[in-house]
Design a protein around this motif. Structure first.
Motif, PDB file in Angstrom:
ATOM      1  N   ARG A  79       0.831  -1.213   0.000  1.00 29.89           N
ATOM      2  CA  ARG A  79       0.000   0.000   0.000  1.00 29.89           C
ATOM      3  C   ARG A  79       0.862   1.258   0.000  1.00 29.89           C
ATOM      4  N   PRO A  83       1.199   2.735  -4.445  1.00 29.44           N
ATOM      5  CA  PRO A  83      -0.196   3.194  -4.525  1.00 29.44           C
ATOM      6  C   PRO A  83      -0.701   3.278  -5.957  1.00 29.44           C
ATOM      7  N   HIS A  84       0.209   3.552  -6.911  1.00 28.33           N
ATOM      8  CA  HIS A  84      -0.213   3.621  -8.309  1.00 28.33           C
ATOM      9  C   HIS A  84      -0.627   2.251  -8.834  1.00 28.33           C
ATOM     10  N   ASP A  87      -4.136   1.597  -7.598  1.00 20.10           N
ATOM     11  CA  ASP A  87      -5.101   2.270  -8.466  1.00 20.10           C
ATOM     12  C   ASP A  87      -5.257   1.525  -9.791  1.00 20.10           C
ATOM     13  N   ASP A  90      -7.466  -1.466  -9.278  1.00 16.82           N
ATOM     14  CA  ASP A  90      -8.856  -1.041  -9.112  1.00 16.82           C
ATOM     15  C   ASP A  90      -9.462  -0.626 -10.445  1.00 16.82           C
ATOM     16  N   ASP A  91      -8.676   0.053 -11.273  1.00 13.27           N
ATOM     17  CA  ASP A  91      -9.154   0.436 -12.604  1.00 13.27           C
ATOM     18  C   ASP A  91      -9.476  -0.799 -13.439  1.00 13.27           C
ATOM     19  N   TYR A 157      -9.169  -0.481  -0.397  1.00 12.89           N
ATOM     20  CA  TYR A 157      -8.223   0.388  -1.095  1.00 12.89           C
ATOM     21  C   TYR A 157      -8.563   0.406  -2.585  1.00 12.89           C
ATOM     22  N   GLY A 158      -8.122   1.468  -3.229  1.00 10.60           N
ATOM     23  CA  GLY A 158      -8.368   1.636  -4.649  1.00 10.60           C
ATOM     24  C   GLY A 158      -8.427   3.103  -4.980  1.00 10.60           C
ATOM     25  N   ARG A 159      -8.806   3.399  -6.209  1.00 11.50           N
ATOM     26  CA  ARG A 159      -8.901   4.804  -6.609  1.00 11.50           C
ATOM     27  C   ARG A 159     -10.058   5.461  -5.848  1.00 11.50           C
ATOM     28  N   GLY A 160      -9.726   6.438  -5.032  1.00 19.61           N
ATOM     29  CA  GLY A 160     -10.741   7.077  -4.213  1.00 19.61           C
ATOM     30  C   GLY A 160     -10.991   6.377  -2.897  1.00 19.61           C
ATOM     31  N   ARG A 161     -10.277   5.285  -2.652  1.00 23.32           N
ATOM     32  CA  ARG A 161     -10.409   4.563  -1.381  1.00 23.32           C
ATOM     33  C   ARG A 161      -9.025   4.446  -0.760  1.00 23.32           C
ATOM     34  N   ALA A 162      -8.820   5.082   0.355  1.00 25.93           N
ATOM     35  CA  ALA A 162      -7.513   5.045   1.007  1.00 25.93           C
ATOM     36  C   ALA A 162      -7.649   4.413   2.382  1.00 25.93           C
TER      37      ALA A 162
END
Length: 456
Positions: A79, A83-84, A87, A90-91, A157-162
């Motif tokens: 994490r 982080p990229h 994301d 998640d995308d 976690y994911g894009r917009g989820r931290a």
């Protein structure tokens, strides 16, 4: 996928995959690539920079199989450092969920993308919380271990989820897992060489079993040679490691040459073997028997422990006898005088109450210690923790174990609470007090000395 088809006749619908940050760095993203391949997505590369600039779905016709949904459990280091990549994964899930495909070909679209697919510890936290509970013995069944794992992993976690707390969504996702997978990309260590494997992979297996009442298929991916990757059942890998390293006389002799630290390594190996048995149930009776013969029954090795690190022998006996009441091993497998009669350090003998310093009443002829209420071999090696010994004796008395004493039940609850509220403060220092004597004389600490998250 091929193995699942061979065993069941169909590809899996959902796979749980453990992702570690250092492994991703060593391999340039093997585990990430596997997750994308299961989803049926390929990265789009920039030809000049070599960077990933996007994602493209692979048509089902080209895949030749349905897409496979994934539930990913990332480590805290993954994490923090990547982080990229979080994301990107998640995308990929969102992309596949948006495709207009039949539910039979696209289980991601069928299930929807409202529940996150990427889960990990709380922001700023690391680990799963299982190790402190195992070391303290403050658990009754593997459902307790699963509850701790779920509490420490229920952050999306994911894009917009931290690290968004979503325990119910996490339970839904883990309940859908059919296969739990952990890959290993090098052979410089193995599954009984670190607690991280049993905590992350074993914890996932225990969580799925607690949520569904069934054990998922637990597989180990050996990608140490990228040209010839192998997929083994976790039980097969456990047997392979026990035969090739744990019982290997050459390795044991090498540990003896290291004196105190070598004894520490022998004890740690038994700790991890027991931990995997507690979580994933992959340790068979013959493994306990052979380890007992090699580590406790050998006179030369007993002499080595007595001279170099007698507390390591005590820890080994503790773990081996702990298998008796946890359902991981039959009583006959460890009904040995050399286990029950292992000498205590600092002049204490088995059969002597370490709390009171007074010998207990001897066991009658033909009577096994487990038949007596006032003496039990597990209690003997837990002389510094009498309450834990009482709980262990109770656990042997019934197939449906009774509730542990209130203070131990509270310890499990505290471990769950630590996972939700404390985060990093309790990741490498046990959230449960080790109790008197637990770190004396070389009793190993909660983790092997290393930088926080160095392996994961």
């Amino acid at each position: 996928i091929d193995r699942h088809v061979t065993e069941t006749g169909a590809p899996p619908t959902t796979v749980g995959l453990v992702l570690w940050g250092t492994a991703a760095m060593r391999t340039s993203g093997d585990d990430t690539a596997q997750a994308l391949a299961l989803l049926g997505v390929r990265p789009v590369w920039d030809g000049e920079s070599g960077r990933v600039t996007g994602l493209a779905p692979i048509p089902v016709e080209e895949l030749g199989r349905p897409r496979v949904d994934v539930t990913l459990r990332i480590s805290g280091f993954f994490r923090d450092a990547l982080p990229h990549v979080v994301d990107l994964l998640d995308d990929a899930v969102e992309l596949v969920g948006s495709l207009d495909e039949a539910p039979a070909d696209n289980p991601i679209r069928a299930a929807g993308t409202g529940d996150a697919r990427i889960w990990g510890p709380p922001p700023g936290g690391y680990g799963t919380g299982i190790l402190p509970v195992l070391e303290r013995g403050s658990w009754r069944t593997d459902a307790d271990l699963a509850e701790v794992y779920l509490a420490w992993s229920g952050f999306a976690y994911g894009r917009g989820r931290a690290g968004e707390p979503a325990p119910e969504a996490m339970r839904r996702r883990f309940a859908a897992i059919e296969v739990a997978v952990k890959n290993q990309d090098d052979r410089t260590h193995d599954i009984f060489d670190s607690d991280d494997y049993l905590q992350d992979h074993g914890g996932m297996v225990a969580a799925v079993r607690a949520l569904t009442g069934r054990a998922p298929r637990s597989w180990f991916g050996d990608t140490s040679n990228p040209e010839t990757p192998r997929v083994r059942a976790l039980a097969e890998e456990a047997a392979r490691v026990v035969r090739s390293r744990v019982l290997n006389p050459r390795w044991i002799d090498a540990m003896r040459r290291h004196g105190y630290k070598g004894a520490f390594e022998l004890a740690a190996t038994v700790d991890y073997l027991f931990g995997y048995d507690a979580t994933a149930r992959v340790v068979e009776d013959w493994m306990y028997e052979r380890v007992t013969e090699a580590y406790v029954g050998d006179p030369e090795l007993q002499e080595f422990f007595e001279e170099s690190n007698p507390w390591a022998l005590r820890a080994i006996a503790e773990r081996l006898l702990g298998g008796l009441h946890r359902g991981g091993v039959t009583l006959a497998a460890l009904d040995r005088d050399d286990v029950h009669g292992a000498e205590e350090p600092a002049g204490h003998r088995v059969g002597e109450d370490l709390n009171l310093g007074e010998p207990r009443e001897p066991v009658g002829e033909g009577q096994h210690p487990a038949d007596r209420r006032d003496i039990h071999p597990v209690d003997m090696v837990h002389g510094d923790d009498h309450a834990a010994g009482l709980a262990r004796r109770q656990l042997l008395k019934a197939n449906d174990p009774p509730a542990p004493p209130p203070d131990q039940a509270k310890e499990v609850d505290d471990a769950v609470e630590d996972g939700v509220h404390q985060g990093a403060d309790h990741c490498y220092v046990s959230p449960i007090s080790p109790g008197p004597g637990r770190t004396q004389g070389g009793r190993r600490p909660s983790r092997r000395p290393r930088a926080a998250g160095a392996r994961r």
